[in-house]
Design a protein around this motif. Sequence first.
Motif, PDB file in Angstrom:
ATOM      1  N   ARG A 164      47.375  42.944  29.856  1.00  0.00           N
ATOM      2  CA  ARG A 164      48.733  43.242  30.291  1.00  0.00           C
ATOM      3  C   ARG A 164      48.779  43.612  31.767  1.00  0.00           C
ATOM      4  NH1 ARG A 164      49.723  47.611  25.646  1.00  0.00           N
ATOM      5  NH2 ARG A 164      47.694  48.196  26.530  1.00  0.00           N
ATOM      6  N   LYS A 165      47.625  44.051  32.288  1.00  0.00           N
ATOM      7  CA  LYS A 165      47.526  44.413  33.707  1.00  0.00           C
ATOM      8  C   LYS A 165      46.988  43.267  34.555  1.00  0.00           C
ATOM      9  CE  LYS A 165      46.709  49.270  32.519  1.00  0.00           C
ATOM     10  NZ  LYS A 165      45.748  50.407  32.589  1.00  0.00           N
ATOM     11  N   GLY A 166      46.681  42.155  33.891  1.00  0.00           N
ATOM     12  CA  GLY A 166      46.126  41.024  34.620  1.00  0.00           C
ATOM     13  C   GLY A 166      44.720  41.315  35.106  1.00  0.00           C
ATOM     14  N   ALA A 168      43.508  41.714  38.927  1.00  0.00           N
ATOM     15  CA  ALA A 168      43.918  41.669  40.331  1.00  0.00           C
ATOM     16  C   ALA A 168      42.818  41.170  41.262  1.00  0.00           C
ATOM     17  CB  ALA A 168      44.398  43.055  40.773  1.00  0.00           C
ATOM     18  N   PRO A 186      55.211  41.454  31.124  1.00  0.00           N
ATOM     19  CA  PRO A 186      54.427  42.414  31.917  1.00  0.00           C
ATOM     20  C   PRO A 186      54.579  42.153  33.424  1.00  0.00           C
ATOM     21  CG  PRO A 186      53.102  41.441  30.157  1.00  0.00           C
ATOM     22  CD  PRO A 186      54.338  40.611  30.280  1.00  0.00           C
ATOM     23  N   GLN A 187      55.079  43.132  34.149  1.00  0.00           N
ATOM     24  CA  GLN A 187      55.316  42.961  35.582  1.00  0.00           C
ATOM     25  C   GLN A 187      54.038  42.674  36.366  1.00  0.00           C
ATOM     26  OE1 GLN A 187      58.373  42.679  36.947  1.00  0.00           O
ATOM     27  NE2 GLN A 187      57.293  42.067  38.828  1.00  0.00           N
ATOM     28  N   PRO A 188      52.879  43.300  36.027  1.00  0.00           N
ATOM     29  CA  PRO A 188      51.659  42.970  36.774  1.00  0.00           C
ATOM     30  C   PRO A 188      51.310  41.484  36.735  1.00  0.00           C
ATOM     31  CG  PRO A 188      51.324  44.971  35.522  1.00  0.00           C
ATOM     32  CD  PRO A 188      52.633  44.406  35.066  1.00  0.00           C
ATOM     33  N   ASP A 191      53.574  39.767  39.169  1.00  0.00           N
ATOM     34  CA  ASP A 191      53.130  40.073  40.534  1.00  0.00           C
ATOM     35  C   ASP A 191      51.906  39.253  40.912  1.00  0.00           C
ATOM     36  OD1 ASP A 191      55.150  41.955  40.650  1.00  0.00           O
ATOM     37  OD2 ASP A 191      53.823  43.668  40.203  1.00  0.00           O
ATOM     38  N   GLN A 192      51.032  38.957  39.949  1.00  0.00           N
ATOM     39  CA  GLN A 192      49.800  38.230  40.245  1.00  0.00           C
ATOM     40  C   GLN A 192      49.973  36.716  40.203  1.00  0.00           C
ATOM     41  OE1 GLN A 192      46.483  39.848  37.895  1.00  0.00           O
ATOM     42  NE2 GLN A 192      47.311  41.910  38.202  1.00  0.00           N
TER      43      GLN A 192
END
Length: 239
Positions: A164-166, A168, A186-188, A191-192
């Motif tokens: 969910r956090k990818g 980075a 999931p926003q991350p 963003d990625q």
Amino acid sequence: MRSLILNGLASFERYLATMAWRSHGKDNEDLVNNLLSNGLITSNQVADAMKKVDRRNYVLSKFQAYYDSPSSIDYGATISAPHMHAHAAQCLLPFCKPGANILDVGSGSGYLSAVLYHLAEDSTVVGIEHVPELVDWSIKNLKADGLSNAIENGRIKMVAGDGRKGFADNAPYDVIHVGAAAPTLPQPLVDQLASPGRMFIPVGTSDQHVWQIDKDEDGNVSKKVLFGVLYVPLTDYKR
């Protein structure tokens, strides 16, 4: 207009259900050819990539390897039905260009990570999975499928973590595939996503649909609802 869209989605879901059971094969090539002839694969490029990845190397139940149905891989996870992997690959194909940077969230057995690697020439694929045991197993599967060199030279990287956090460290990604359903986007991961880039992600809890998320050259994000699905949830691993 919304009712027309929903009716269209319902019709497509019935089509998937009808064609899936007709697509079982006696071996990997036969399975892919049946998916192609039934219209579940619409690109020879996707068919060729899937033929290079023997599904038998990525399942626990070997006798079900060439069934067009999902299969348990333990730890509350599944390997999706081949027609779902085909739809994901078709959706992401326009962004699977030579040298693409790809993230496979909920990589599980490693199957779709391998397909995406073959789909994009000279690509780099990161598979992230929150069950460490599945990460280790997926690496064994990929090696059994002839991808030892890709793992050793870092072109395929399988990592344990919260998808969910990818991931980075390797962002941004031209392509993001998510293999489990998130309750919300999931926003991350957004963003990625590169500009331009595309994400294929199931979203929802009891009522799930696959979303196609596109980010254009200027960073503008758009969403398109593709069809209804039933995926395991994108969540923490409960031991």
